[in-house]
Scaffold this motif. Sequence first.
Motif, PDB file in Angstrom:
ATOM      1  N   LEU A 130      50.781 -80.018  19.189  1.00  0.00           N
ATOM      2  CA  LEU A 130      49.738 -80.548  18.310  1.00  0.00           C
ATOM      3  C   LEU A 130      48.400 -80.693  19.024  1.00  0.00           C
ATOM      4  CD1 LEU A 130      51.817 -83.306  16.473  1.00  0.00           C
ATOM      5  CD2 LEU A 130      51.205 -81.036  15.628  1.00  0.00           C
ATOM      6  N   THR A 131      48.341 -80.302  20.298  1.00  0.00           N
ATOM      7  CA  THR A 131      47.092 -80.386  21.047  1.00  0.00           C
ATOM      8  C   THR A 131      46.303 -79.088  20.882  1.00  0.00           C
ATOM      9  OG1 THR A 131      47.936 -79.446  23.123  1.00  0.00           O
ATOM     10  CG2 THR A 131      48.325 -81.799  22.733  1.00  0.00           C
ATOM     11  N   SER A 132      45.178 -78.987  21.588  1.00  0.00           N
ATOM     12  CA  SER A 132      44.355 -77.777  21.521  1.00  0.00           C
ATOM     13  C   SER A 132      44.673 -76.795  22.641  1.00  0.00           C
ATOM     14  CB  SER A 132      42.866 -78.158  21.599  1.00  0.00           C
ATOM     15  OG  SER A 132      42.589 -78.858  22.801  1.00  0.00           O
ATOM     16  N   ASP A 133      45.727 -77.043  23.400  1.00  0.00           N
ATOM     17  CA  ASP A 133      46.099 -76.192  24.537  1.00  0.00           C
ATOM     18  C   ASP A 133      46.689 -74.876  24.035  1.00  0.00           C
ATOM     19  OD1 ASP A 133      47.272 -74.983  26.783  1.00  0.00           O
ATOM     20  OD2 ASP A 133      47.710 -76.913  27.724  1.00  0.00           O
ATOM     21  N   MET A 134      45.901 -73.796  24.080  1.00  0.00           N
ATOM     22  CA  MET A 134      46.339 -72.514  23.543  1.00  0.00           C
ATOM     23  C   MET A 134      47.504 -71.920  24.337  1.00  0.00           C
ATOM     24  SD  MET A 134      46.052 -70.328  21.138  1.00  0.00           S
ATOM     25  CE  MET A 134      44.479 -70.683  20.344  1.00  0.00           C
ATOM     26  N   HIS A 135      47.513 -72.135  25.629  1.00  0.00           N
ATOM     27  CA  HIS A 135      48.630 -71.628  26.437  1.00  0.00           C
ATOM     28  C   HIS A 135      49.954 -72.214  25.951  1.00  0.00           C
ATOM     29  CE1 HIS A 135      51.275 -70.689  29.753  1.00  0.00           C
ATOM     30  NE2 HIS A 135      51.404 -71.968  30.062  1.00  0.00           N
ATOM     31  N   GLN A 136      49.978 -73.516  25.701  1.00  0.00           N
ATOM     32  CA  GLN A 136      51.205 -74.158  25.235  1.00  0.00           C
ATOM     33  C   GLN A 136      51.556 -73.748  23.815  1.00  0.00           C
ATOM     34  OE1 GLN A 136      53.051 -75.453  27.373  1.00  0.00           O
ATOM     35  NE2 GLN A 136      51.552 -75.693  29.020  1.00  0.00           N
ATOM     36  N   LYS A 137      50.557 -73.527  22.988  1.00  0.00           N
ATOM     37  CA  LYS A 137      50.819 -73.062  21.623  1.00  0.00           C
ATOM     38  C   LYS A 137      51.442 -71.665  21.643  1.00  0.00           C
ATOM     39  CE  LYS A 137      47.170 -75.681  19.256  1.00  0.00           C
ATOM     40  NZ  LYS A 137      48.007 -76.370  18.245  1.00  0.00           N
ATOM     41  N   ARG A 138      50.946 -70.802  22.518  1.00  0.00           N
ATOM     42  CA  ARG A 138      51.520 -69.448  22.624  1.00  0.00           C
ATOM     43  C   ARG A 138      52.946 -69.509  23.160  1.00  0.00           C
ATOM     44  NH1 ARG A 138      47.945 -65.423  21.731  1.00  0.00           N
ATOM     45  NH2 ARG A 138      45.720 -65.864  21.938  1.00  0.00           N
ATOM     46  N   THR A 139      53.188 -70.440  24.073  1.00  0.00           N
ATOM     47  CA  THR A 139      54.552 -70.615  24.581  1.00  0.00           C
ATOM     48  C   THR A 139      55.476 -71.122  23.474  1.00  0.00           C
ATOM     49  OG1 THR A 139      53.803 -71.008  26.844  1.00  0.00           O
ATOM     50  CG2 THR A 139      55.968 -71.864  26.258  1.00  0.00           C
ATOM     51  N   TYR A 140      54.958 -72.016  22.650  1.00  0.00           N
ATOM     52  CA  TYR A 140      55.755 -72.581  21.554  1.00  0.00           C
ATOM     53  C   TYR A 140      56.261 -71.488  20.606  1.00  0.00           C
ATOM     54  CZ  TYR A 140      56.941 -75.398  17.446  1.00  0.00           C
ATOM     55  OH  TYR A 140      57.595 -75.965  16.378  1.00  0.00           O
ATOM     56  N   VAL A 141      55.435 -70.472  20.338  1.00  0.00           N
ATOM     57  CA  VAL A 141      55.829 -69.398  19.405  1.00  0.00           C
ATOM     58  C   VAL A 141      56.370 -68.169  20.119  1.00  0.00           C
ATOM     59  CG1 VAL A 141      54.150 -70.163  17.681  1.00  0.00           C
ATOM     60  CG2 VAL A 141      53.506 -68.374  19.306  1.00  0.00           C
ATOM     61  N   ALA A 142      56.503 -68.217  21.446  1.00  0.00           N
ATOM     62  CA  ALA A 142      56.846 -67.023  22.217  1.00  0.00           C
ATOM     63  C   ALA A 142      58.173 -66.397  21.797  1.00  0.00           C
ATOM     64  CB  ALA A 142      56.873 -67.359  23.708  1.00  0.00           C
TER      65      ALA A 142
END
Length: 345
Positions: A130-142
């Motif tokens: 839920l943060t703005s960290d794009m790296h973590q968002k990409r990991t979440y959907v990897a």
Amino acid sequence: MTKIITLYNHKGGVSKTTTTYHLAYALAEGHNLKVLVVDADPQCNLTELCLSKTIDLLDLQEEAGTATVLPGTSVKEALWPRLEGERANVDVGSIELIKFDENLQLYVFRGDIGLSEAEDRLSYAYSQRLTSDMHQKRTYVAVHDMLRRLGALHSFDIILVDVGPSAAALTRSFFLSCDRFLVPVAPDRFNYQAMGSLSQILKKWVQEHLQVIPDFQKLALNVPTQSPIFQGLVMQRFQRHNGAPKAGFQLWINKIRTRAAQELVPSLIEVSGSDGVAKHCLTEPICAEIHDFASLAPMMLSNSKPVWQLTKEDTLWQGQVWDQRSAAMQEFKKRFFDLAELAVG
């Protein structure tokens, strides 16, 4: 479009891997489908089952002092550059899959004992979704992005995912990536107790995931947009007498059926709506009953075949013993082919 089906139960010892293996054969043999099985369990039992002959050969080479390496790309090897931040997504074009039956369109995306190392990274990505960290968002959907693009690249009809018996981040990532899921279960007190916690685990996973979908879509990230659909319980590992489950097993079959109807199905409907549960599960949550393989199990393992493909030469059974076992093989074939029919329906 590729259909992704996950077999999941956080309770171990329910023949989840064996069912995945036989269901893959039933889909390929009975429906002429191109099927990929994904070993997302760090125990790697599905890889061992699919590639047992190759592994036996490599073991002999190792004993002779020759360096041995399993063929193909492992799930960890594919995911790791993304999890480390080296790439925006998984390079699906570089993934080498292994065809494990020369007569059918059956492929395995092999497991890796080191895949457990992904837990921390996926768990942290989940906490930061839920943060703005794009790296973590990409990991979440990897995981979802990898499976979707891999399925499209190779035109797979079905991807079957075998996940570990846990409720941790790795299993959650693969579960949330699927279109449908089956719950293998055994008729005993422990599986009955696990049915209650499973209801809460799945409800929490889906509920928390649905919160992020709009934000991820705005960022054009390949996020799962639908809740996985519950296709039913696969009741397994029970003994029979005169063609019916023995009384002690039937007792727990009935208890688990009731608890699934009263807790699992309503919890999924609460979070996903009626579309989150297949219609047949509203009246009967058990979609298949597959009794114990008994003496067929070691023969299946040693010959690397689904039980209905075993021959006299494979088993060395003769006469009445062969006749009885052969009839059992055909019954198992029908049960798995019926399950395959439900899976593709």
